[in-house]
Design a protein around this motif. Structure first.
Motif, PDB file in Angstrom:
ATOM      1  N   GLY A  53       0.826  -1.209   0.000  1.00  0.00           N
ATOM      2  CA  GLY A  53       0.000   0.000   0.000  1.00  0.00           C
ATOM      3  C   GLY A  53       0.856   1.254   0.000  1.00  0.00           C
ATOM      4  O   GLY A  53       0.585   2.217  -0.734  1.00  0.00           O
ATOM      5  N   ILE A  54       1.914   1.236   0.794  1.00  0.00           N
ATOM      6  CA  ILE A  54       2.816   2.398   0.835  1.00  0.00           C
ATOM      7  C   ILE A  54       3.529   2.556  -0.514  1.00  0.00           C
ATOM      8  O   ILE A  54       3.690   3.670  -1.019  1.00  0.00           O
ATOM      9  N   GLU A  55       3.908   1.427  -1.100  1.00  0.00           N
ATOM     10  CA  GLU A  55       4.562   1.506  -2.421  1.00  0.00           C
ATOM     11  C   GLU A  55       3.616   2.105  -3.470  1.00  0.00           C
ATOM     12  O   GLU A  55       4.025   2.903  -4.300  1.00  0.00           O
ATOM     13  N   LEU A  56       2.348   1.692  -3.405  1.00  0.00           N
ATOM     14  CA  LEU A  56       1.374   2.233  -4.366  1.00  0.00           C
ATOM     15  C   LEU A  56       1.201   3.741  -4.168  1.00  0.00           C
ATOM     16  O   LEU A  56       1.070   4.495  -5.131  1.00  0.00           O
ATOM     17  N   ALA A  57       1.207   4.166  -2.907  1.00  0.00           N
ATOM     18  CA  ALA A  57       1.090   5.606  -2.634  1.00  0.00           C
ATOM     19  C   ALA A  57       2.308   6.346  -3.183  1.00  0.00           C
ATOM     20  O   ALA A  57       2.185   7.446  -3.732  1.00  0.00           O
ATOM     21  N   GLN A  58       3.485   5.727  -3.040  1.00  0.00           N
ATOM     22  CA  GLN A  58       4.701   6.370  -3.567  1.00  0.00           C
ATOM     23  C   GLN A  58       4.650   6.447  -5.094  1.00  0.00           C
ATOM     24  O   GLN A  58       5.039   7.455  -5.686  1.00  0.00           O
ATOM     25  N   GLN A  59       4.161   5.369  -5.702  1.00  0.00           N
ATOM     26  CA  GLN A  59       4.035   5.371  -7.171  1.00  0.00           C
ATOM     27  C   GLN A  59       3.077   6.481  -7.620  1.00  0.00           C
ATOM     28  O   GLN A  59       3.337   7.195  -8.591  1.00  0.00           O
TER      29      GLN A  59
END
Lengths: 409, 126
Positions: A53-59
């Protein structure tokens, strides 16, 4: 190999994340995965979900940056003909992280949800539906709708105005029974975040840019009366037709009618008259009538907080809402253009997001936990294979913790 | 390094090949005459699932070993680019259809004093 610290292949990681985003508590996701032959604890499902989820937010944030630099490419092959962006908000419960097991410093936080849809509709020379939908003329149904949106809806309608849905629908004018083809939803994607409107606008704009919404022939931006909706519209969707959600307008009309009327039949009669006028674009008439009622019952006293059921307050709120949104309430023209007049798609999307993130005993860590689960939920509710695309491109780690590499976890 | 996908035609061929092995598994499990009336569907499913798991694990382990051999004896450190010896370490890995032991290639850079896990073509700094 695109492996990371977890001892799962990328395709299994995707399954775990999808289960976490779709199924209630992480324990349920873990059990569903067990049934599918994947052994992973609830705690591990939670950790993986948070990480992705954090990676998706960063993307997403990288895309916002690219859009600002005018370097964000369009993702779709065909420019859509009709598009709508609908923005709404929900609530989720949060807690302070790092305080040990249990819930500490609980807070209800607002999340923002944008529903970006491509539509199929036709332009008509005349208003395809000059009379209000039959469903908006059924007392019980309208009362339930107002209850859902505003939290309360006056007293239960009695007598004629309180007739059941079936009998009321049957007695509605024949013209209102035929429902002309409403804009048909094609592909929906979703942006959800805890960010404030200043940061949320660019996120929605980046998604719209990727889907080539800005080149569509007909474009609509639908929102309720929240000021931040129109700030986003002015900032990022200025060329879109700004449309005030009819369902929220209806709520204000219903409650104002409830406040000024003396009995149920008069209230219902006032409501239907106002609704019909607004539906047909005669907002000014309603404003004049409401102004008349307001002068008769009096205006709310300066500096005094009136009860939420006080007729003076209800009339004043309706007046204020209609005045603020009058320019965005030309419903006959929107219908002729084949554009949506309510934010029902966003409302239903918020419901779908809430089904995963909101429950009496569900608290998310601030801020990462909240943001992560919203990204995952938005990904699985978007009809663009967002998760599959992400995992197809997700790199692994060159370095890993020793214990992970040795499989001691 | 570009990621190559297996074509649908190739996958269909592989499916047909594996389907042919079903006869061998059935014969091995229940003999030439097949199962008698006392064998229920659950038992047959168990045989089929076990065979599929075995095939899955062995196929993946062989493919990963073959790929690891392509790396050669030395690989450059992702940070300092110094050529480092590549060994291997066993790592349990959950994959579709079961678990395998992955003899994972691992390099150690004496200058950076850390391990790294090639191949790097698919990887980005973590």
């Amino acid at each position: 190999m695109r492996l990371d610290n977890h001892n799962f292949s990328p395709s299994l990681l995707q399954r775990i994340v999808e289960a976490a985003a779709r199924l209630g508590p992480f324990a349920d996701a873990s059990f569903a995965l067990h049934l599918a032959g994947v052994e992973v604890s609830a705690r591990q499902v939670e950790r993986i979900a948070l990480e992705i989820g954090i990676e998706l937010a960063q993307q997403r944030d990288r895309k916002v940056l690219l859009r600002r630099r005018r370097q964000l490419p369009v993702r779709v092959a065909i420019t859509p003909a009709v598009v709508a962006v609908e923005v709404d908000g929900g609530h989720l419960r949060s807690r302070e992280p790092g305080c040990g097991p249990g819930v500490y410093h609980r807070q209800s936080k607002e999340d923002k949800v944008a529903c970006l849809v491509t539509l199929k509709s036709q332009v008509s020379p005349r208003d395809p539906q000059p009379e209000p939908s039959a469903s908006l003329l059924v007392p019980r149904r309208v009362q339930r709708l107002v209850q859902q949106i505003k939290g309360w809806a006056g007293d239960e309608p009695q007598g004629e105005a309180g007739k059941g849905e079936a009998s009321e629908a049957a007695s509605a004018p024949a013209a209102t029974q035929q429902r002309p083809a409403a804009p048909q939803r094609l592909v929906r994607t979703c942006v959800a975040s805890m960010a404030e409107s200043r940061a949320f606008g660019p996120m929605v704009a980046a998604e719209a840019q990727e889907r080539d919404f800005y080149q569509a022939q007909r474009r609509a931006f639908v929102g309720d009366g929240a000021w931040y909706n129109w700030r986003i519209q002015q900032g990022y969707f200025r060329d879109f037709e700004a449309i005030a959600d009819l369902l929220h307008v209806l709520c204000y009309l219903y409650l104002a009618a409830w406040g000024v009327g003396v009995d149920d039949s008069q209230r219902w009669s006032i409501y239907t008259g106002w609704l019909r006028a607004v539906w047909q674009g005669r907002v000014q008439e309603v404003l004049e009538e409401l102004t008349g009622w307001q002068s008769r019952i009096g205006t709310p006293p300066q500096g005094e907080e009136l009860d939420e059921k006080d007729p003076r307050r209800l009339a004043a709120e309706a007046l204020s809402y209609l005045r603020n949104n009058q320019a965005r309430m030309d419903y006959p023209r929107y219908r002729r253009q084949g554009l949506p007049i309510s934010s029902s798609l966003a409302e239903s999307l918020v419901g779908e997001i809430n089904a995963r993130v909101k429950a009496p005993q569900k608290f998310w860590n601030r801020p990462e936990g909240c943001e992560a689960i919203l990204q995952l939920r938005a990904a699985v509710l978007s009809e663009d294979d967002r998760l599959a695309r992400y995992f197809a491109q997700r790199p692994g780690n060159i370095y890993r913790r020793r214990d992970a590499a040795e499989g001691s976890r | 390094m570009p990621q190559r996908k297996i074509t649908a035609v190739k996958l269909r061929e592989i499916h047909e090949l594996a389907a042919g092995w079903g006869k061998i598994v059935a014969r091995r499990a229940f003999g030439d005459d097949g199962p008698d009336l006392g064998v229920d569907l659950t038992a047959m499913e168990q045989v089929a699932a076990t065979a599929a798991n075995g095939l899955n694990q062995s196929t993946l382990e062989i493919l990963l070993q073959q790929q690891a051999r392509c790396l050669g004896a030395q690989q450059p450190c992702p940070d300092c680019r110094r050529l480092c010896l590549v060994g291997s370490e066993d790592r349990p890995l959950a994959v579709q259809g079961g678990r395998i032991t992955y003899h994972e290639p691992v390099g150690h850079c004496p200058d950076c004093r850390r391990d790294f896990f090639p191949p790097q073509g698919f990887l980005a700094p973590g």
